[in-house]
Write a protein that holds these residues in place. Structure first.
Motif, PDB file in Angstrom:
ATOM      1  N   PHE A 210       0.836  -1.209   0.000  1.00 51.20           N
ATOM      2  CA  PHE A 210       0.000   0.000   0.000  1.00 51.20           C
ATOM      3  C   PHE A 210       0.868   1.255   0.000  1.00 51.20           C
ATOM      4  O   PHE A 210       0.603   2.208  -0.753  1.00 51.20           O
ATOM      5  N   ALA A 211       1.917   1.269   0.833  1.00 51.00           N
ATOM      6  CA  ALA A 211       2.815   2.425   0.877  1.00 51.00           C
ATOM      7  C   ALA A 211       3.552   2.595  -0.442  1.00 51.00           C
ATOM      8  O   ALA A 211       3.740   3.725  -0.926  1.00 51.00           O
ATOM      9  N   THR A 212       3.953   1.491  -1.056  1.00 52.57           N
ATOM     10  CA  THR A 212       4.604   1.559  -2.373  1.00 52.57           C
ATOM     11  C   THR A 212       3.665   2.134  -3.410  1.00 52.57           C
ATOM     12  O   THR A 212       4.064   2.932  -4.266  1.00 52.57           O
ATOM     13  N   MET A 213       2.403   1.725  -3.350  1.00 50.75           N
ATOM     14  CA  MET A 213       1.408   2.223  -4.293  1.00 50.75           C
ATOM     15  C   MET A 213       1.226   3.736  -4.155  1.00 50.75           C
ATOM     16  O   MET A 213       1.189   4.464  -5.155  1.00 50.75           O
ATOM     17  N   ILE A 214       1.146   4.242  -2.934  1.00 46.82           N
ATOM     18  CA  ILE A 214       0.969   5.679  -2.740  1.00 46.82           C
ATOM     19  C   ILE A 214       2.212   6.440  -3.198  1.00 46.82           C
ATOM     20  O   ILE A 214       2.119   7.448  -3.923  1.00 46.82           O
ATOM     21  N   GLY A 215       3.397   5.971  -2.797  1.00 49.52           N
ATOM     22  CA  GLY A 215       4.626   6.659  -3.195  1.00 49.52           C
ATOM     23  C   GLY A 215       4.826   6.664  -4.695  1.00 49.52           C
ATOM     24  O   GLY A 215       5.179   7.700  -5.287  1.00 49.52           O
ATOM     25  N   SER A 216       4.585   5.535  -5.348  1.00 49.64           N
ATOM     26  CA  SER A 216       4.760   5.474  -6.798  1.00 49.64           C
ATOM     27  C   SER A 216       3.662   6.233  -7.532  1.00 49.64           C
ATOM     28  O   SER A 216       3.884   6.727  -8.638  1.00 49.64           O
ATOM     29  N   SER A 217       2.483   6.366  -6.923  1.00 45.87           N
ATOM     30  CA  SER A 217       1.418   7.176  -7.526  1.00 45.87           C
ATOM     31  C   SER A 217       1.832   8.639  -7.573  1.00 45.87           C
ATOM     32  O   SER A 217       1.601   9.338  -8.567  1.00 45.87           O
ATOM     33  N   ILE A 218       2.464   9.109  -6.494  1.00 48.72           N
ATOM     34  CA  ILE A 218       2.972  10.485  -6.473  1.00 48.72           C
ATOM     35  C   ILE A 218       4.081  10.648  -7.510  1.00 48.72           C
ATOM     36  O   ILE A 218       4.150  11.662  -8.222  1.00 48.72           O
ATOM     37  N   LEU A 219       4.947   9.629  -7.615  1.00 44.90           N
ATOM     38  CA  LEU A 219       6.027   9.692  -8.601  1.00 44.90           C
ATOM     39  C   LEU A 219       5.477   9.676 -10.024  1.00 44.90           C
ATOM     40  O   LEU A 219       5.981  10.394 -10.907  1.00 44.90           O
ATOM     41  N   LEU A 220       4.424   8.888 -10.257  1.00 41.02           N
ATOM     42  CA  LEU A 220       3.788   8.889 -11.580  1.00 41.02           C
ATOM     43  C   LEU A 220       3.185  10.257 -11.877  1.00 41.02           C
ATOM     44  O   LEU A 220       3.276  10.762 -13.002  1.00 41.02           O
ATOM     45  N   GLY A 221       2.590  10.874 -10.854  1.00 37.79           N
ATOM     46  CA  GLY A 221       2.073  12.227 -11.037  1.00 37.79           C
ATOM     47  C   GLY A 221       3.164  13.215 -11.392  1.00 37.79           C
ATOM     48  O   GLY A 221       2.973  14.096 -12.239  1.00 37.79           O
ATOM     49  N   SER A 222       4.335  13.065 -10.772  1.00 45.78           N
ATOM     50  CA  SER A 222       5.443  13.976 -11.076  1.00 45.78           C
ATOM     51  C   SER A 222       5.903  13.828 -12.522  1.00 45.78           C
ATOM     52  O   SER A 222       6.319  14.807 -13.154  1.00 45.78           O
ATOM     53  N   VAL A 223       5.813  12.607 -13.058  1.00 45.77           N
ATOM     54  CA  VAL A 223       6.176  12.381 -14.465  1.00 45.77           C
ATOM     55  C   VAL A 223       5.288  13.216 -15.377  1.00 45.77           C
ATOM     56  O   VAL A 223       5.763  13.939 -16.266  1.00 45.77           O
TER      57      VAL A 223
END
Length: 276
Positions: free
Chosen positions: A142-155
């Motif tokens: 779950f934490a990986t999903m949230i962190g990578s979602s933010i990173l995908l948004g930054s892309v």
């Protein structure tokens, strides 16, 4: 750096006035809660953990929603201020163009991160309130999903900035942003699937497939979240893909970071040479 943070704070205040933060947070929270309640039904019959179902559901939602939101808040960040004439006023202060771009990026990313953490966090809080059994592996996923979602948004924020500095009108930027979203979220995967079906495993190796998937940040995100953890990949139906594509989480995270830095650096280079 102080000037960039001041610009970031200004962007956050402007989004607060425009209700962007509230709207994004409410939307993500509503969708997260809906998927949590709808997705909790199968857990008792197929033996999967409730939070794993939420991770799969929210990851699939993120692939479509977060890139769109990121492009909406970033596509007119530069060209919009140029059209309004406020960019000339902003650059009349002792601030460089690089600081303007960086400040806007920090501000928009902070807004997206806040909405994602609070919106998606409601799903985990709801599961805890209902007494669901959640183990450490599910929390990590779950934490990986949230962190990578933010990173995908930054892309996609960075891609939106690149679009914004390349065009002369906001309408053009909006059209290109929607085209980019369609290409990377919908069209690319359909094209890859068509190629794989036509090839039938004759010439495209697993390394070639890995290279193809790295060309799309949404596929990198999908591999990281839906094919990463064993329990999540089994439930998401991507365990076969996870076995055929040999990409570690570190490589996937580094690829998402590169997808952010390259468009952002390109936007800074174009912006530094653009006439106001």
């Amino acid at each position: 750096m102080r000037n960039a943070l001041a610009i970031a704070a200004q962007e956050i205040r402007e989004c607060l006035r425009n209700r962007w933060v509230l709207a994004m947070t409410a939307l993500l929270a509503a969708l997260a809660l809906s998927l949590t309640f709808l997705g909790s039904a199968p857990t008792g019959t197929v033996g999967v953990r409730a939070l794993d179902v939420v991770v799969v559901s929210l990851s699939s939602l993120t692939i479509f929603l977060v890139p769109l939101v990121a492009l909406l808040i970033s596509h007119d960040a530069i060209v919009g201020e140029m059209e309004r004439g406020t960019m000339i006023l902003l650059l009349s202060y002792p601030v460089s163009r690089a600081q303007v771009l960086l400040g806007k990026f920090i501000g928009h990313l902070a807004i997206l991160a806040f909405a994602t953490v609070i919106g998606y966090g409601t799903a985990a809080v709801t599961l805890l309130a209902t007494g669901a059994d959640i183990d450490a592996e599910s929390w990590i996923a779950f934490a990986t999903m949230i962190g990578s979602s933010i990173l995908l948004g930054s892309v996609f924020i960075a891609i939106g900035y690149l679009v914004s500095v390349l065009v002369r009108e906001r309408a053009t930027a909006a059209g290109i942003a929607i085209g980019v979203w369609l290409l990377l979220v919908v069209v690319f995967d359909m094209a890859v699937l068509g190629v794989l079906v036509a090839d039938q495993g004759r010439t495209i190796s697993s390394s070639a497939l890995s290279g193809l998937l790295l060309l799309n940040p949404t596929d990198v995100y999908r591999l990281l979240n839906l094919a990463g953890a064993t329990t999540v990949s089994t439930f998401s139906g991507m365990s076969g893909l996870a076995g055929s594509v040999a990409l570690s989480p570190a490589v996937l995270l580094a690829t998402l970071a590169a997808w952010t830095l390259v468009p952002l650096a390109a936007a800074g280079l174009v912006f530094s040479r653009r006439e106001l």
